[in-house]
Write a protein that holds these residues in place. Structure first.
Motif, PDB file in Angstrom:
ATOM      1  N   ARG A   6      84.768 -36.946   3.905  1.00 50.09           N
ATOM      2  CA  ARG A   6      83.433 -37.353   3.451  1.00 50.09           C
ATOM      3  C   ARG A   6      82.437 -36.216   3.610  1.00 50.09           C
ATOM      4  NH1 ARG A   6      83.936 -42.957   6.340  1.00 50.09           N
ATOM      5  NH2 ARG A   6      83.376 -41.615   8.058  1.00 50.09           N
ATOM      6  N   VAL A   7      82.514 -35.528   4.762  1.00 55.36           N
ATOM      7  CA  VAL A   7      81.605 -34.406   5.002  1.00 55.36           C
ATOM      8  C   VAL A   7      81.896 -33.270   4.033  1.00 55.36           C
ATOM      9  CG1 VAL A   7      80.882 -32.652   6.674  1.00 55.36           C
ATOM     10  CG2 VAL A   7      81.172 -35.041   7.397  1.00 55.36           C
ATOM     11  N   ARG A   8      83.167 -33.026   3.741  1.00 55.52           N
ATOM     12  CA  ARG A   8      83.529 -31.973   2.782  1.00 55.52           C
ATOM     13  C   ARG A   8      82.865 -32.226   1.425  1.00 55.52           C
ATOM     14  NH1 ARG A   8      87.020 -28.054   1.840  1.00 55.52           N
ATOM     15  NH2 ARG A   8      88.132 -28.259   3.798  1.00 55.52           N
ATOM     16  N   LEU A   9      82.902 -33.476   0.950  1.00 57.94           N
ATOM     17  CA  LEU A   9      82.283 -33.817  -0.335  1.00 57.94           C
ATOM     18  C   LEU A   9      80.778 -33.565  -0.323  1.00 57.94           C
ATOM     19  CD1 LEU A   9      84.198 -37.118  -1.199  1.00 57.94           C
ATOM     20  CD2 LEU A   9      84.474 -34.863  -2.274  1.00 57.94           C
ATOM     21  N   LEU A  10      80.139 -33.805   0.810  1.00 53.30           N
ATOM     22  CA  LEU A  10      78.698 -33.570   0.927  1.00 53.30           C
ATOM     23  C   LEU A  10      78.377 -32.080   1.074  1.00 53.30           C
ATOM     24  CD1 LEU A  10      77.902 -36.448   3.457  1.00 53.30           C
ATOM     25  CD2 LEU A  10      77.317 -36.423   1.025  1.00 53.30           C
ATOM     26  N   ALA A  11      79.226 -31.353   1.781  1.00 52.17           N
ATOM     27  CA  ALA A  11      78.938 -29.963   2.121  1.00 52.17           C
ATOM     28  C   ALA A  11      79.289 -28.954   1.032  1.00 52.17           C
ATOM     29  CB  ALA A  11      79.665 -29.592   3.412  1.00 52.17           C
ATOM     30  N   GLU A  12      80.302 -29.241   0.218  1.00 44.63           N
ATOM     31  CA  GLU A  12      80.721 -28.259  -0.795  1.00 44.63           C
ATOM     32  C   GLU A  12      79.593 -27.838  -1.732  1.00 44.63           C
ATOM     33  OE1 GLU A  12      84.369 -30.027  -2.353  1.00 44.63           O
ATOM     34  OE2 GLU A  12      85.503 -28.397  -1.398  1.00 44.63           O
ATOM     35  N   PRO A  13      78.839 -28.791  -2.321  1.00 42.46           N
ATOM     36  CA  PRO A  13      77.766 -28.345  -3.216  1.00 42.46           C
ATOM     37  C   PRO A  13      76.636 -27.612  -2.486  1.00 42.46           C
ATOM     38  CG  PRO A  13      77.816 -30.762  -3.056  1.00 42.46           C
ATOM     39  CD  PRO A  13      78.999 -30.242  -2.321  1.00 42.46           C
ATOM     40  N   VAL A  14      76.397 -27.961  -1.238  1.00 41.37           N
ATOM     41  CA  VAL A  14      75.356 -27.277  -0.455  1.00 41.37           C
ATOM     42  C   VAL A  14      75.762 -25.834  -0.196  1.00 41.37           C
ATOM     43  CG1 VAL A  14      74.146 -27.243   1.765  1.00 41.37           C
ATOM     44  CG2 VAL A  14      74.545 -29.421   0.615  1.00 41.37           C
ATOM     45  N   ALA A  15      77.016 -25.630   0.202  1.00 43.16           N
ATOM     46  CA  ALA A  15      77.509 -24.276   0.446  1.00 43.16           C
ATOM     47  C   ALA A  15      77.459 -23.456  -0.850  1.00 43.16           C
ATOM     48  CB  ALA A  15      78.927 -24.312   0.999  1.00 43.16           C
ATOM     49  N   ALA A  16      77.896 -24.052  -1.954  1.00 44.40           N
ATOM     50  CA  ALA A  16      77.894 -23.346  -3.240  1.00 44.40           C
ATOM     51  C   ALA A  16      76.475 -22.954  -3.652  1.00 44.40           C
ATOM     52  CB  ALA A  16      78.537 -24.212  -4.314  1.00 44.40           C
ATOM     53  N   SER A  55      72.946 -25.058   7.329  1.00 44.05           N
ATOM     54  CA  SER A  55      72.659 -26.079   8.337  1.00 44.05           C
ATOM     55  C   SER A  55      71.375 -26.833   7.999  1.00 44.05           C
ATOM     56  CB  SER A  55      72.543 -25.429   9.716  1.00 44.05           C
ATOM     57  OG  SER A  55      72.220 -26.398  10.685  1.00 44.05           O
ATOM     58  N   ARG A  56      70.317 -26.093   7.657  1.00 44.44           N
ATOM     59  CA  ARG A  56      69.032 -26.728   7.316  1.00 44.44           C
ATOM     60  C   ARG A  56      69.133 -27.594   6.057  1.00 44.44           C
ATOM     61  NH1 ARG A  56      64.470 -24.615  10.048  1.00 44.44           N
ATOM     62  NH2 ARG A  56      64.967 -22.739  11.228  1.00 44.44           N
ATOM     63  N   ALA A  57      69.926 -27.143   5.093  1.00 44.49           N
ATOM     64  CA  ALA A  57      70.057 -27.904   3.844  1.00 44.49           C
ATOM     65  C   ALA A  57      70.967 -29.128   4.011  1.00 44.49           C
ATOM     66  CB  ALA A  57      70.601 -26.990   2.737  1.00 44.49           C
ATOM     67  N   LEU A  58      72.002 -28.993   4.820  1.00 42.95           N
ATOM     68  CA  LEU A  58      72.990 -30.059   4.951  1.00 42.95           C
ATOM     69  C   LEU A  58      72.583 -31.128   5.969  1.00 42.95           C
ATOM     70  CD1 LEU A  58      75.738 -31.156   4.093  1.00 42.95           C
ATOM     71  CD2 LEU A  58      76.806 -29.581   5.727  1.00 42.95           C
ATOM     72  N   GLU A  64      71.108 -38.831   5.973  1.00 38.37           N
ATOM     73  CA  GLU A  64      70.956 -39.903   4.982  1.00 38.37           C
ATOM     74  C   GLU A  64      72.286 -40.600   4.688  1.00 38.37           C
ATOM     75  OE1 GLU A  64      69.835 -40.367   0.320  1.00 38.37           O
ATOM     76  OE2 GLU A  64      68.598 -38.991   1.491  1.00 38.37           O
ATOM     77  N   ALA A  65      73.348 -39.814   4.509  1.00 38.80           N
ATOM     78  CA  ALA A  65      74.659 -40.391   4.178  1.00 38.80           C
ATOM     79  C   ALA A  65      75.292 -41.080   5.390  1.00 38.80           C
ATOM     80  CB  ALA A  65      75.592 -39.306   3.643  1.00 38.80           C
ATOM     81  N   ASP A  66      74.963 -40.591   6.569  1.00 39.02           N
ATOM     82  CA  ASP A  66      75.442 -41.160   7.835  1.00 39.02           C
ATOM     83  C   ASP A  66      76.963 -41.371   7.841  1.00 39.02           C
ATOM     84  OD1 ASP A  66      75.016 -41.963  10.438  1.00 39.02           O
ATOM     85  OD2 ASP A  66      74.646 -44.051   9.895  1.00 39.02           O
ATOM     86  N   PRO A  67      77.759 -40.282   7.617  1.00 40.97           N
ATOM     87  CA  PRO A  67      79.215 -40.437   7.580  1.00 40.97           C
ATOM     88  C   PRO A  67      79.844 -40.631   8.960  1.00 40.97           C
ATOM     89  CG  PRO A  67      78.642 -38.141   7.361  1.00 40.97           C
ATOM     90  CD  PRO A  67      77.344 -38.910   7.372  1.00 40.97           C
ATOM     91  N   ILE A  68      79.041 -40.389  10.018  1.00 45.80           N
ATOM     92  CA  ILE A  68      79.550 -40.501  11.384  1.00 45.80           C
ATOM     93  C   ILE A  68      78.609 -41.419  12.162  1.00 45.80           C
ATOM     94  CG2 ILE A  68      80.159 -39.245  13.479  1.00 45.80           C
ATOM     95  CD1 ILE A  68      80.427 -36.727  11.656  1.00 45.80           C
ATOM     96  N   PRO A  69      79.085 -42.594  12.581  1.00 48.02           N
ATOM     97  CA  PRO A  69      78.202 -43.542  13.257  1.00 48.02           C
ATOM     98  C   PRO A  69      77.807 -43.120  14.673  1.00 48.02           C
ATOM     99  CG  PRO A  69      80.436 -44.399  13.158  1.00 48.02           C
ATOM    100  CD  PRO A  69      80.421 -43.121  12.376  1.00 48.02           C
ATOM    101  N   ASP A  70      78.638 -42.333  15.347  1.00 45.51           N
ATOM    102  CA  ASP A  70      78.368 -41.917  16.718  1.00 45.51           C
ATOM    103  C   ASP A  70      77.509 -40.652  16.758  1.00 45.51           C
ATOM    104  OD1 ASP A  70      80.127 -43.987  17.614  1.00 45.51           O
ATOM    105  OD2 ASP A  70      81.823 -42.665  17.171  1.00 45.51           O
ATOM    106  N   SER A  71      77.003 -40.320  17.938  1.00 51.10           N
ATOM    107  CA  SER A  71      76.244 -39.074  18.072  1.00 51.10           C
ATOM    108  C   SER A  71      77.223 -37.902  18.133  1.00 51.10           C
ATOM    109  CB  SER A  71      75.349 -39.113  19.304  1.00 51.10           C
ATOM    110  OG  SER A  71      76.118 -39.145  20.473  1.00 51.10           O
ATOM    111  N   TYR A  72      76.781 -36.748  17.638  1.00 54.93           N
ATOM    112  CA  TYR A  72      77.624 -35.562  17.593  1.00 54.93           C
ATOM    113  C   TYR A  72      76.742 -34.327  17.529  1.00 54.93           C
ATOM    114  CZ  TYR A  72      76.541 -35.776  12.601  1.00 54.93           C
ATOM    115  OH  TYR A  72      75.877 -35.835  11.394  1.00 54.93           O
ATOM    116  N   THR A  73      77.326 -33.185  17.813  1.00 58.41           N
ATOM    117  CA  THR A  73      76.659 -31.901  17.671  1.00 58.41           C
ATOM    118  C   THR A  73      77.130 -31.290  16.359  1.00 58.41           C
ATOM    119  OG1 THR A  73      76.601 -31.600  20.065  1.00 58.41           O
ATOM    120  CG2 THR A  73      76.307 -29.624  18.716  1.00 58.41           C
TER     121      THR A  73
END
Length: 150
Positions: A6-16, A55-58, A64-73
């Motif tokens: 899920r994160v890969r799908l969100l991050a690929e266009p941001v990285a590009a 990092s700032r863009a993603l 907003e997408a909230d792919p991870i319900p728990d807290s994380y770094t």
């Protein structure tokens, strides 16, 4: 769908959009906390400004997408010179490169083999070690990473 997918799908266009390529995503537990790491690459190498921009863009997209319900770094990192090869495309891209193959169990008394990547077939990896090709099966490989001598 796994968190990393899920994160890969969100991050690929941001990285590009930042002129980078998404190399990998990992979600791991370390030292009592969860870490979401996005690894990036680009021609000529990645610097701290690339990591910060992505990092700032993603970050708001992940919020907003909230792919991870728990807290994380959350971290954005360079794939590094000695990056791990995972996908078939990684192996194709680095044919002829120096690699280090780590095995789950020793073969001929060794768990690590350094050599030149010569082939990849359905998870099996062929490496030339000391002038002779050795093929490792997908089941015996713990990790394959690029190797750089300094």
């Amino acid at each position: 769908m796994k968190v990393t997918e899920r994160v890969r799908l969100l991050a690929e266009p941001v990285a590009a959009a930042q002129g980078c390529e998404l190399w990998d995503v990992e979600y791991v537990r370390e030292g009592g906390g969860w870490f979401l790491r996005v690894y990036i690459d680009k021609e000529g190498g990645v610097d701290i400004n690339d990591c910060e921009a992505i990092s700032r863009a993603l970050d708001p997209i992940l919020d907003e997408a909230d792919p991870i319900p728990d807290s994380y770094t959350f971290e954005v990192c360079s794939a590094g010179l000695e990056r791990t090869l995972k996908r078939p495309g990684d192996f194709e891209r680095f044919l002829g490169a120096d690699v280090l193959v780590r095995l789950y169990r020793p073969r001929d008394g060794a768990k690590e083999f350094a050599g030149v990547l010569k082939g990849y077939d359905g998870g099996d990896v062929t490496v030339e070690v000391g002038g002779a090709p050795i093929t490792f099966t997908k089941a015996e490989i713990a990790q394959v990473r690029l190797r750089v001598d300094f």
